[in-house]
Design an enzyme around this catalytic site. Structure first.
Site, PDB file in Angstrom:
ATOM      1  N   HIS A   1      33.625  33.019  81.548  1.00 58.10           N
ATOM      2  CA  HIS A   1      32.304  31.929  81.799  1.00 58.10           C
ATOM      3  C   HIS A   1      32.949  30.638  82.133  1.00 58.10           C
ATOM      4  O   HIS A   1      34.113  30.441  82.449  1.00 58.10           O
ATOM      5  CB  HIS A   1      31.658  32.123  80.397  1.00 58.10           C
ATOM      6  CG  HIS A   1      32.644  31.856  79.308  1.00 58.10           C
ATOM      7  ND1 HIS A   1      33.427  30.682  78.958  1.00 58.10           N
ATOM      8  CD2 HIS A   1      33.059  32.808  78.256  1.00 58.10           C
ATOM      9  CE1 HIS A   1      34.108  30.804  77.811  1.00 58.10           C
ATOM     10  NE2 HIS A   1      33.840  32.047  77.373  1.00 58.10           N
TER      11      HIS A   1
ATOM     12  N   HIS B  21      36.360  29.612  80.552  1.00 63.69           N
ATOM     13  CA  HIS B  21      37.440  30.100  81.293  1.00 63.69           C
ATOM     14  C   HIS B  21      37.682  29.339  82.798  1.00 63.69           C
ATOM     15  O   HIS B  21      38.825  28.973  83.202  1.00 63.69           O
ATOM     16  CB  HIS B  21      37.533  31.375  81.639  1.00 63.69           C
ATOM     17  CG  HIS B  21      37.091  32.452  80.275  1.00 63.69           C
ATOM     18  ND1 HIS B  21      36.135  33.151  80.159  1.00 63.69           N
ATOM     19  CD2 HIS B  21      38.069  32.530  79.425  1.00 63.69           C
ATOM     20  CE1 HIS B  21      35.962  33.765  79.143  1.00 63.69           C
ATOM     21  NE2 HIS B  21      37.334  33.225  78.688  1.00 63.69           N
TER      22      HIS B  21
ATOM     23  N   LYS C  80      31.984  33.784  74.108  1.00 62.98           N
ATOM     24  CA  LYS C  80      31.278  35.201  74.146  1.00 62.98           C
ATOM     25  C   LYS C  80      30.601  35.812  72.708  1.00 62.98           C
ATOM     26  O   LYS C  80      29.467  35.876  72.533  1.00 62.98           O
ATOM     27  CB  LYS C  80      31.908  36.116  74.765  1.00 62.98           C
ATOM     28  CG  LYS C  80      31.064  37.439  75.307  1.00 62.98           C
ATOM     29  CD  LYS C  80      31.762  38.749  74.835  1.00 62.98           C
ATOM     30  CE  LYS C  80      30.777  39.740  74.727  1.00 62.98           C
ATOM     31  NZ  LYS C  80      31.494  40.915  74.041  1.00 62.98           N
TER      32      LYS C  80
HETATM   33  N1  MSP Z   1      44.739  36.128  76.474  1.00 63.48           N
HETATM   34  C1  MSP Z   1      44.940  34.928  75.463  1.00 63.48           C
HETATM   35  C2  MSP Z   1      45.728  33.848  76.403  1.00 63.48           C
HETATM   36  C3  MSP Z   1      47.166  34.640  76.442  1.00 63.48           C
HETATM   37  S1  MSP Z   1      48.307  33.383  77.473  1.00 63.48           S
HETATM   38  C4  MSP Z   1      49.533  34.029  77.095  1.00 63.48           C
HETATM   39  C5  MSP Z   1      43.438  34.269  75.326  1.00 63.48           C
HETATM   40  N2  MSP Z   1      42.442  34.801  76.438  1.00 63.48           N
HETATM   41  S2  MSP Z   1      41.180  33.978  76.376  1.00 63.48           S
HETATM   42  O1  MSP Z   1      40.313  34.916  77.332  1.00 63.48           O
HETATM   43  O2  MSP Z   1      40.673  33.869  75.036  1.00 63.48           O
HETATM   44  O3  MSP Z   1      41.226  32.672  77.110  1.00 63.48           O
HETATM   45  C6  MSP Z   1      41.572  31.567  76.375  1.00 63.48           C
HETATM   46  C7  MSP Z   1      41.520  30.198  77.125  1.00 63.48           C
HETATM   47  O4  MSP Z   1      40.254  30.236  77.889  1.00 63.48           O
HETATM   48  C8  MSP Z   1      41.484  29.134  76.263  1.00 63.48           C
HETATM   49  O5  MSP Z   1      42.936  28.723  76.037  1.00 63.48           O
HETATM   50  C9  MSP Z   1      41.243  28.029  77.427  1.00 63.48           C
HETATM   51  O6  MSP Z   1      42.156  27.898  78.336  1.00 63.48           O
HETATM   52  C10 MSP Z   1      39.910  29.050  78.177  1.00 63.48           C
HETATM   53  N3  MSP Z   1      38.766  28.770  77.388  1.00 63.48           N
HETATM   54  C11 MSP Z   1      37.790  29.865  76.774  1.00 63.48           C
HETATM   55  N4  MSP Z   1      36.796  29.256  76.219  1.00 63.48           N
HETATM   56  C12 MSP Z   1      36.746  27.806  76.535  1.00 63.48           C
HETATM   57  C13 MSP Z   1      35.920  26.974  75.932  1.00 63.48           C
HETATM   58  N5  MSP Z   1      34.710  27.066  75.352  1.00 63.48           N
HETATM   59  N6  MSP Z   1      36.166  25.369  76.118  1.00 63.48           N
HETATM   60  C14 MSP Z   1      37.760  25.427  76.845  1.00 63.48           C
HETATM   61  N7  MSP Z   1      38.423  26.379  77.208  1.00 63.48           N
HETATM   62  C15 MSP Z   1      38.082  27.496  77.070  1.00 63.48           C
HETATM   63  O7  MSP Z   1      43.297  33.446  74.600  1.00 63.48           O
END
Ligand code: MSP
Length: 502
Positions: A20, A23, A305
């Site tokens: 989304h 990401h 999500k």
């Molecule tokens: N798989 C782990 C990361 C491992 S890295 C060695 C993880 N994945 S995640 O799919 O949850 O993605 C996390 C990252 O997505 C966050 O750190 C950020 O960079 C980004 N974001 C996901 N949602 C977000 C927001 N609502 N706002 C800003 N960034 C966001 O954690």
């Protein structure tokens, strides 16, 4: 300069659902940094990918009635598809199920074991599968008598099991030193946040194995096959696989020296306390820079999500007509220190104010005047006063980009457009027969603003440069006002359409 490398990474995302806007936020910012360093002529390696093992993915696949591997095969393609749509130009898309990565994880874990940094014990604690981590008593709130995840606001699961621990506690002083004395974490507030937490709670050893009967979907622990490797250890090591740690050590060191890791603040702990320790255990320094940004929020809550408040990437592209417009908006609202609230009102006004009425309008006006009054051929006569104004913004923008101040950098490009529109209004070239000086000066201003916007809007910038007959180049020398001897304007594009009236 050409010897220096820049190695940019994003977190690897859990492919349990579609990516989304949250990401896209990190990925676009990383792509902007990557494109900027390519534009300056650095050798750039940009790594992104998917984090495919662990309980969360295992459960999601189970729910859908497919094997975890089939599920992540399909979902990693979905992620790639979205990054393609958004013009993300990664060098490698890493999957933690890639054979070279699985190999590296096993080798690293075996090395840690042989160094005595791993020992067997029992873990008791509260786990959030969505975060893939345990929470301590200090970290969770108790709601309806049950511990709850502070990020997902969902009940935690109690787990008690045999495992292996990594001796993080030995690295307490080292991590504190990196946080406080080395200028790695940016913005600095995050370094202090983690340092205070460590001082208050200490740095506990970390459980890095899961019994196979509970978490089967993971990399086998090389010295005890009853276990799989904890997904966060598996995931962090992707940054080593990606840079060729196992394949070509010399190349790895070159890349690692120029590493810029971009993450959201939710995973700050893993990327400092855990990651810096893990690297030190392997005899490696921390990354050059760890850039941390705040959340995209909806009514103050992190977009996610599980909260059910996501903005879809498709909706954004449909609303603003192009990936570049979305990328620009993301770059414009980028905020490292604070969260950034998602709102159509704010995004619409950025789109209309900056792209349609300011920059897009300038491009349209100047190119059509150049075609109409000068047949598209505009020779170099510089209006020094306006050039000086523009040059100041160019210097500022370059400085901002170099300091990863992306929002400020694109804002400076918009300031050039704004000043140039005002300049045209004062000079009134439409009332003159041969307004060469004004139009040359305006075209140079457009060229410079466009170069500065290129990392954020690669496709549009290319089109606009082509319309004014400029070949894109690499390096800083093109950022001089008066660089182009003679313009051959070819067409007058309308790069951004007005939003429909609601
Ligand atoms: N798989 C782990 C990361 C491992 S890295 C060695 C993880 N994945 S995640 O799919 O949850 O993605 C996390 C990252 O997505 C966050 O750190 C950020 O960079 C980004 N974001 C996901 N949602 C977000 C927001 N609502 N706002 C800003 N960034 C966001 O954690």
């Amino acid at each position: 300069m050409s010897q220096e490398c820049v190695y940019i990474t994003t977190p690897i995302y859990y492919p349990n659902d579609l990516p989304h806007l949250g990401h896209a936020y990190t990925t676009v910012l990383a792509d902007v940094v990557s494109r900027w360093s390519t534009l300056l002529g650095y050798e750039t390696f940009f790594l992104t990918g998917t984090d495919e093992h662990g309980l969360k993915l295992q459960r999601e696949a189970e729910k859908r009635g497919v094997s975890p591997k089939a599920f992540v095969d399909q979902m990693s393609e979905v992620f790639k598809g979205y990054w393609r749509k958004l013009g993300i130009e990664y060098t490698r898309f890493i999957r933690t199920t890639d054979p070279d990565h699985e190999e590296l994880v096993k080798r690293v874990i075996a090395e840690l074991w042989s160094k005595g940094l791993v020992y067997p014990s029992v873990y008791r604690g509260w786990y959030c599968a969505a975060c893939e981590r345990y929470y301590s008593e200090r970290e969770y709130a108790v709601v309806n008598e049950r511990p709850q995840c502070p990020i997902h606001q969902r009940p935690l699961e109690y787990i008690e099991e045999e495992t292996y621990f990594l001796r993080l506690s030995q690295y307490r002083d080292y991590v504190l030193k990196v946080l406080r004395e080395d200028n790695v974490v940016f913005p600095r507030q995050y370094a202090e946040e983690v340092a205070s937490k460590i001082e208050l709670e200490g740095l506990q050893d970390l459980s890095i194995a899961r019994p196979r009967e509970r978490v089967s979907w993971g990399i086998e622990l090389p010295f005890d096959t009853r276990f799989t490797v904890y997904v966060w250890i598996d995931a962090l090591l992707n940054y080593l696989t990606g840079a060729g740690f196992a394949a070509d050590r010399e190349r790895f060191y070159r890349l690692w020296k120029g590493s810029v890791q971009i993450i959201g603040k939710d995973i700050l702990w893993f990327h400092t306390a855990v990651w810096f320790s893990l690297l030190a255990m392997l005899g490696l320094p921390p990354p050059k820079k760890l850039v941390v940004h705040g959340f995209l929020t909806v009514k103050g809550q992190k977009m996610g999500k599980s909260t059910g408040n996501v903005t879809s990437i498709d909706d954004m592209i449909a609303r603003y007509g192009s990936a570049d417009a979305v990328r620009f908006i993301v770059a414009r609202v980028a905020n490292f220190e604070k969260d950034s609230e998602v709102s159509w009102d704010i995004y619409d006004s950025i789109y209309s104010g900056d792209l349609v009425n300011n920059y897009g309008n300038l491009v349209r006006r100047v190119t059509s005047l150049a075609l109409k009054h000068l047949g598209g051929v505009v020779e170099r006569i510089v209006d020094k006063a306006h050039a000086k104004v523009v040059e100041e913004f160019v210097v500022k923008a370059i400085e901002h980009y170099n300091n990863i101040r992306i929002s400020e950098a694109v804002k400076a490009a918009m300031d050039i457009a704004h000043e140039t529109n005002a300049y045209l209004n004062r000079e009134e070239p439409w009332a003159k027969e041969k307004p060469i000086k004004t139009l040359y000066t305006a075209l140079e201003s457009i060229r410079l603003a466009t170069l500065l916007l290129q990392p954020a809007m690669p496709t549009t910038s290319k089109q606009i440069l082509a319309a004014i007959g400029v070949e894109p180049e690499k390096g800083l020398k093109q950022f001089v006002f008066g660089y182009i001897e003679k313009y051959h304007v070819k067409e007058s594009p309308i790069p951004f359409r007005k939003l429909p009236k609601t």
